[in-house]
Design a protein around this motif. Structure first.
Motif, PDB file in Angstrom:
ATOM      1  N   GLU A   4       0.833  -1.196   0.000  1.00  0.00           N
ATOM      2  CA  GLU A   4       0.000   0.000   0.000  1.00  0.00           C
ATOM      3  C   GLU A   4       0.873   1.254   0.000  1.00  0.00           C
ATOM      4  O   GLU A   4       0.541   2.257  -0.639  1.00  0.00           O
ATOM      5  N   ASP A   5       2.021   1.197   0.703  1.00  0.00           N
ATOM      6  CA  ASP A   5       2.964   2.311   0.634  1.00  0.00           C
ATOM      7  C   ASP A   5       3.469   2.497  -0.790  1.00  0.00           C
ATOM      8  O   ASP A   5       3.618   3.630  -1.274  1.00  0.00           O
ATOM      9  N   LEU A   6       3.725   1.390  -1.469  1.00  0.00           N
ATOM     10  CA  LEU A   6       4.194   1.450  -2.855  1.00  0.00           C
ATOM     11  C   LEU A   6       3.109   2.009  -3.766  1.00  0.00           C
ATOM     12  O   LEU A   6       3.382   2.869  -4.616  1.00  0.00           O
ATOM     13  N   VAL A  27      14.416   4.320  -3.675  1.00  0.00           N
ATOM     14  CA  VAL A  27      15.041   5.321  -2.811  1.00  0.00           C
ATOM     15  C   VAL A  27      14.011   5.928  -1.871  1.00  0.00           C
ATOM     16  O   VAL A  27      14.238   6.055  -0.661  1.00  0.00           O
ATOM     17  N   GLU A  28      12.855   6.290  -2.408  1.00  0.00           N
ATOM     18  CA  GLU A  28      11.819   6.918  -1.590  1.00  0.00           C
ATOM     19  C   GLU A  28      11.354   6.003  -0.468  1.00  0.00           C
ATOM     20  O   GLU A  28      11.108   6.457   0.654  1.00  0.00           O
ATOM     21  N   LEU A  29      11.244   4.714  -0.769  1.00  0.00           N
ATOM     22  CA  LEU A  29      10.713   3.759   0.206  1.00  0.00           C
ATOM     23  C   LEU A  29      11.809   3.034   0.968  1.00  0.00           C
ATOM     24  O   LEU A  29      11.519   2.119   1.752  1.00  0.00           O
ATOM     25  N   THR A  30      13.059   3.450   0.754  1.00  0.00           N
ATOM     26  CA  THR A  30      14.236   2.865   1.420  1.00  0.00           C
ATOM     27  C   THR A  30      14.209   1.337   1.370  1.00  0.00           C
ATOM     28  O   THR A  30      14.245   0.650   2.389  1.00  0.00           O
ATOM     29  N   THR A  31      14.105   0.828   0.147  1.00  0.00           N
ATOM     30  CA  THR A  31      14.084  -0.612  -0.051  1.00  0.00           C
ATOM     31  C   THR A  31      14.861  -0.963  -1.302  1.00  0.00           C
ATOM     32  O   THR A  31      15.357  -0.085  -2.012  1.00  0.00           O
ATOM     33  N   GLY A  39       6.712  -5.848  -5.731  1.00  0.00           N
ATOM     34  CA  GLY A  39       5.508  -5.162  -5.286  1.00  0.00           C
ATOM     35  C   GLY A  39       4.678  -4.650  -6.447  1.00  0.00           C
ATOM     36  O   GLY A  39       3.438  -4.721  -6.412  1.00  0.00           O
ATOM     37  N   LEU A  40       5.333  -4.157  -7.481  1.00  0.00           N
ATOM     38  CA  LEU A  40       4.601  -3.668  -8.647  1.00  0.00           C
ATOM     39  C   LEU A  40       3.884  -4.804  -9.369  1.00  0.00           C
ATOM     40  O   LEU A  40       2.762  -4.631  -9.864  1.00  0.00           O
ATOM     41  N   ILE A  41       4.510  -5.966  -9.428  1.00  0.00           N
ATOM     42  CA  ILE A  41       3.851  -7.124 -10.038  1.00  0.00           C
ATOM     43  C   ILE A  41       2.587  -7.476  -9.257  1.00  0.00           C
ATOM     44  O   ILE A  41       1.532  -7.767  -9.834  1.00  0.00           O
ATOM     45  N   LEU A 190      -6.281   8.153  -4.237  1.00  0.00           N
ATOM     46  CA  LEU A 190      -5.054   8.699  -3.665  1.00  0.00           C
ATOM     47  C   LEU A 190      -4.985   8.524  -2.149  1.00  0.00           C
ATOM     48  O   LEU A 190      -4.059   9.010  -1.515  1.00  0.00           O
ATOM     49  N   GLU A 191      -5.960   7.821  -1.585  1.00  0.00           N
ATOM     50  CA  GLU A 191      -6.023   7.654  -0.136  1.00  0.00           C
ATOM     51  C   GLU A 191      -5.636   6.236   0.265  1.00  0.00           C
ATOM     52  O   GLU A 191      -5.773   5.289  -0.516  1.00  0.00           O
ATOM     53  N   ARG A 192      -5.136   6.106   1.483  1.00  0.00           N
ATOM     54  CA  ARG A 192      -4.753   4.795   2.000  1.00  0.00           C
ATOM     55  C   ARG A 192      -5.996   3.913   2.177  1.00  0.00           C
ATOM     56  O   ARG A 192      -7.033   4.371   2.632  1.00  0.00           O
ATOM     57  N   GLY A 193      -5.847   2.662   1.773  1.00  0.00           N
ATOM     58  CA  GLY A 193      -6.943   1.722   1.935  1.00  0.00           C
ATOM     59  C   GLY A 193      -7.942   1.715   0.796  1.00  0.00           C
ATOM     60  O   GLY A 193      -9.014   1.117   0.919  1.00  0.00           O
ATOM     61  N   TYR A 194      -7.595   2.356  -0.317  1.00  0.00           N
ATOM     62  CA  TYR A 194      -8.496   2.366  -1.468  1.00  0.00           C
ATOM     63  C   TYR A 194      -8.826   0.939  -1.905  1.00  0.00           C
ATOM     64  O   TYR A 194      -7.952   0.078  -1.982  1.00  0.00           O
ATOM     65  N   VAL A 195     -10.094   0.699  -2.189  1.00  0.00           N
ATOM     66  CA  VAL A 195     -10.558  -0.617  -2.637  1.00  0.00           C
ATOM     67  C   VAL A 195     -11.244  -0.454  -3.984  1.00  0.00           C
ATOM     68  O   VAL A 195     -12.138   0.393  -4.139  1.00  0.00           O
TER      69      VAL A 195
END
Length: 218
Positions: A4-6, A27-31, A39-41, A190-195
């Motif tokens: 969800e952060d991604l 870089v943004e997500l420090t991973t 995660g994109l897949i 654009l909000e967290r938890g979008y379904v």
């Protein structure tokens, strides 16, 4: 890394007018970039994003990283509009950027068109949108689907384009119907938890904006 952060990082980058690349997301997500790719897949499998052959994000509706016939200019950013639907949706998803200037050309005759599209009501104009691919097939090839949701000068131009391309006729919408279709489709993206909408909810939404028939799964 939380998917969800991604997802939010991808969408917020697009909203700011930037294309979210794997290296920058890592870089943004420090991973690690490998974690971002995985995660994109996962997000693509859940139909939150569309990926290219290189694994980079091609689309995160209503945003696109490639030109598909529309440009959309807001107060502080410029985007490729993924299609007629997505281009008209951007001022609703990003009300602080609107009204936006949506620009395109008629696929049949090349005439330029532009509208100021905001949240108060549909823009004026006699142009029509033609959607080639029915809803049941839209995710078979998303880029082709979006590339063929275009705005024409008139139904005569739609007919000329269909004759020239050999494509079958899809569905034709006036600008007011297109605006209503786009108005709330991406609410909360654009909000967290979008379904994403389940099929039944999607059908209710489509019928509520005046779309009918098997093309829309109704």
């Amino acid at each position: 890394m939380d998917n969800e952060d991604l997802r939010l990082a991808v969408y917020h980058a697009f909203a700011a007018g930037r294309i979210p690349r794997i290296a920058e997301l890592a870089v943004e997500l420090t991973t690690m970039q490998s974690s971002v790719r995985a995660g994109l897949i996962s997000l693509a499998n859940a139909r939150h994003v569309v990926l290219g052959a290189d694994g980079e994000v091609v689309m995160a509706h209503p945003f696109s990283s490639i030109p598909l016939g529309f440009s959309v200019m807001g107060r502080t950013a410029l985007w490729w509009g993924g299609c007629a639907w997505d281009s008209f949706a951007l001022p609703h998803l990003l009300p602080d950027q609107g009204p936006v200037l949506v620009a395109t050309t008629c696929p049949a005759c090349g005439s330029p068109h532009a509208w100021n599209v905001g949240t108060a009501g549909p823009p004026e104009g006699d142009q029509v949108a033609h959607f080639l691919v029915p809803t049941a097939r839209m995710w078979d090839n998303v880029v082709r689907t979006c590339r063929n949701q275009r705005i024409f000068c008139s139904e005569e131009c739609v007919d000329a384009w269909l004759t020239a391309t050999g494509e079958g006729r899809g569905d034709v919408l006036d600008l007011a119907t297109l605006w209503r279709l786009a108005e709330h489709w991406y609410d909360g993206r654009l909000e967290r938890g979008y379904v994403r909408r389940e099929p039944a909810h999607a059908r209710n939404y489509l019928s509520g904006v005046g779309l009918t028939g098997t093309f829309w799964g109704l």
